[in-house]
Design an enzyme around this catalytic site. Sequence first.
Site, PDB file in Angstrom:
ATOM      1  CE  LYS A  34     -11.200   3.049 -43.151  1.00  0.00           C
ATOM      2  NZ  LYS A  34     -12.236   2.118 -42.742  1.00  0.00           N
TER       3      LYS A  34
ATOM      4  CG  ASN B 239     -16.662 -12.437 -47.249  1.00  0.00           C
ATOM      5  OD1 ASN B 239     -16.493 -13.627 -47.491  1.00  0.00           O
ATOM      6  ND2 ASN B 239     -15.806 -11.510 -47.628  1.00  0.00           N
ATOM      7  CB  VAL B 240     -22.038  -9.141 -45.323  1.00  0.00           C
ATOM      8  CG1 VAL B 240     -23.262  -8.696 -44.529  1.00  0.00           C
ATOM      9  CG2 VAL B 240     -20.771  -8.565 -44.705  1.00  0.00           C
TER      10      VAL B 240
HETATM   11  P1  NAD Z   1     -17.784  -9.315 -50.635  1.00  0.00           P
HETATM   12  O1  NAD Z   1     -16.830  -8.785 -51.629  1.00  0.00           O
HETATM   13  O2  NAD Z   1     -17.502 -10.612 -49.979  1.00  0.00           O
HETATM   14  O3  NAD Z   1     -19.250  -9.443 -51.292  1.00  0.00           O
HETATM   15  C1  NAD Z   1     -19.778  -8.536 -52.203  1.00  0.00           C
HETATM   16  C2  NAD Z   1     -20.688  -9.326 -53.143  1.00  0.00           C
HETATM   17  O4  NAD Z   1     -21.358  -8.404 -53.992  1.00  0.00           O
HETATM   18  C3  NAD Z   1     -19.947 -10.313 -54.027  1.00  0.00           C
HETATM   19  O5  NAD Z   1     -20.575 -11.572 -54.007  1.00  0.00           O
HETATM   20  C4  NAD Z   1     -20.033  -9.658 -55.409  1.00  0.00           C
HETATM   21  O6  NAD Z   1     -20.030 -10.622 -56.467  1.00  0.00           O
HETATM   22  C5  NAD Z   1     -21.351  -8.934 -55.298  1.00  0.00           C
HETATM   23  N1  NAD Z   1     -21.528  -7.865 -56.257  1.00  0.00           N
HETATM   24  C6  NAD Z   1     -20.600  -7.049 -56.810  1.00  0.00           C
HETATM   25  N2  NAD Z   1     -21.167  -6.225 -57.699  1.00  0.00           N
HETATM   26  C7  NAD Z   1     -22.489  -6.506 -57.700  1.00  0.00           C
HETATM   27  C8  NAD Z   1     -23.598  -6.007 -58.413  1.00  0.00           C
HETATM   28  N3  NAD Z   1     -23.472  -5.025 -59.320  1.00  0.00           N
HETATM   29  N4  NAD Z   1     -24.830  -6.536 -58.171  1.00  0.00           N
HETATM   30  C9  NAD Z   1     -24.979  -7.543 -57.280  1.00  0.00           C
HETATM   31  N5  NAD Z   1     -23.952  -8.058 -56.571  1.00  0.00           N
HETATM   32  C10 NAD Z   1     -22.723  -7.562 -56.791  1.00  0.00           C
HETATM   33  O7  NAD Z   1     -17.962  -8.145 -49.563  1.00  0.00           O
HETATM   34  P2  NAD Z   1     -18.567  -8.266 -48.081  1.00  0.00           P
HETATM   35  O8  NAD Z   1     -17.451  -8.419 -47.120  1.00  0.00           O
HETATM   36  O9  NAD Z   1     -19.698  -9.222 -48.070  1.00  0.00           O
HETATM   37  O10 NAD Z   1     -19.115  -6.783 -47.888  1.00  0.00           O
HETATM   38  C11 NAD Z   1     -20.305  -6.381 -48.529  1.00  0.00           C
HETATM   39  C12 NAD Z   1     -20.603  -4.931 -48.158  1.00  0.00           C
HETATM   40  O11 NAD Z   1     -20.730  -4.811 -46.749  1.00  0.00           O
HETATM   41  C13 NAD Z   1     -19.521  -3.927 -48.568  1.00  0.00           C
HETATM   42  O12 NAD Z   1     -20.128  -2.696 -48.882  1.00  0.00           O
HETATM   43  C14 NAD Z   1     -18.695  -3.782 -47.294  1.00  0.00           C
HETATM   44  O13 NAD Z   1     -18.022  -2.546 -47.258  1.00  0.00           O
HETATM   45  C15 NAD Z   1     -19.797  -3.835 -46.254  1.00  0.00           C
HETATM   46  N6  NAD Z   1     -19.342  -4.264 -44.933  1.00  0.00           N
HETATM   47  C16 NAD Z   1     -18.758  -5.479 -44.750  1.00  0.00           C
HETATM   48  C17 NAD Z   1     -18.351  -5.865 -43.483  1.00  0.00           C
HETATM   49  C18 NAD Z   1     -17.737  -7.224 -43.245  1.00  0.00           C
HETATM   50  O14 NAD Z   1     -17.651  -7.646 -42.072  1.00  0.00           O
HETATM   51  N7  NAD Z   1     -17.337  -7.958 -44.267  1.00  0.00           N
HETATM   52  C19 NAD Z   1     -18.522  -5.007 -42.389  1.00  0.00           C
HETATM   53  C20 NAD Z   1     -19.131  -3.760 -42.590  1.00  0.00           C
HETATM   54  C21 NAD Z   1     -19.536  -3.397 -43.871  1.00  0.00           C
END
Ligand code: NAD
Length: 365
Positions: A80, A183-184
């Site tokens: 990292k 996104n996820v």
């Molecule tokens: P993102 O920012 O697209 O989505 C996060 C969502 O959570 C948003 O819609 C946001 O409005 C919502 N959110 C924020 N605060 C909140 C709350 N208090 N209550 C409810 N919802 C809330 O992020 P992402 O890419 O979807 O990633 C989500 C999680 O998965 C993160 O922890 C990220 O580290 C982890 N992750 C993502 C990936 C990836 O491929 N994108 C891979 C591994 C891990």
Amino acid sequence: MQAFESITEMGHEQVVFCHDKATGLKAIIAIHDTTLGPALGGTRMWDYANSDAALFDVLRLSRGMTYKAACAGLNLGGGKAVIIGDAKKMKSEALFRAFGRFVNSLGGRYITAEDVNIGVSDIEQVAAETNYVTGVTSRPGGSGDPSPVTAWGVFFGIKATVKQRLGKDSLRGLKVAVQGIGNVGSHLCEYLHQEGAQLIVSDIDQEKLKLMASKYSAKIVEGPAIYSTECDVFAPCALGAIINDETIPMFKFSVIAGGANNQLLDENKHGKILKDKNILYAPDYVINAGGLINVYNELRGYNAEVARKQAEGIYKTLLTVYSEADRLAISTLAASNAVAERRINTVKAVTGFKHTYDNQSWIRR
Ligand code: NAD
């Protein structure tokens, strides 16, 4: 912080402090373990209070990548990088190119990617100076947005956890509460709906919630109500540290399986409490490894179908973790750490001291 004491305690191979006077770049690259392959992990930009805080973060995150890659069965080590500074003020092409030269100087022992506050356009500038980069869209064979593959892996992880805890092969008719429709979470909702699960959703963005309600007849809950929702599965896909002393007493579900990183506030304490309450927790770094699997495939010549198929392997990995947790009577997170360490130690024994991989073969030209 005593740098060498911390590095020794956490078992890092190499930590590189990078400084470029002209651009003001201050960065730390941490290579935790390259037994299984080159150390891959994103670069984060953060305005750390001091260099100790930056060092602590990069040591912790890079070690996490070693475990994640090892458990996912990938031939990758853990690394990292952090760039110290305010992402709103300090970003420049020169800064990222200076950083790229430091990455390049490691000859492929460390491969970088996007992370918090570092987007595709920043990584493109890093890539002007080094081939040891993933997530670059301007090159042919780029893997693009990892979220669909991450969500696909989480979906199979939910199925494995439900099979283990509830004895069911299908999610049809089960109530799944998804926190965070980003996104996820949004892709996950689609896959769950297709399987016939009933969705309960929570987000701070009302538009996203309305979309889930209209597309998938999802029930909307507000804020902390998600923690006390009557459901079969809780899938955290938003924030870290949401499993803690305050939330655990509210839980009415027996399965936690979602994509968010660092879900347990205290890994040892809260992992054990979940075990004692007979709530089966899918270790976050195991169930959300689809994103890493996706970039790993980019290094080998990207094929979306192959990446998705590989992410389905999270099902089997989790069943192995659960059986290890049962066998040793430990938390599932402790069990996934044990599975990862066993794989690293086995490969270490085969390769003698360290890896024998050819750095150059990992990189597309
Ligand atoms: P993102 O920012 O697209 O989505 C996060 C969502 O959570 C948003 O819609 C946001 O409005 C919502 N959110 C924020 N605060 C909140 C709350 N208090 N209550 C409810 N919802 C809330 O992020 P992402 O890419 O979807 O990633 C989500 C999680 O998965 C993160 O922890 C990220 O580290 C982890 N992750 C993502 C990936 C990836 O491929 N994108 C891979 C591994 C891990």
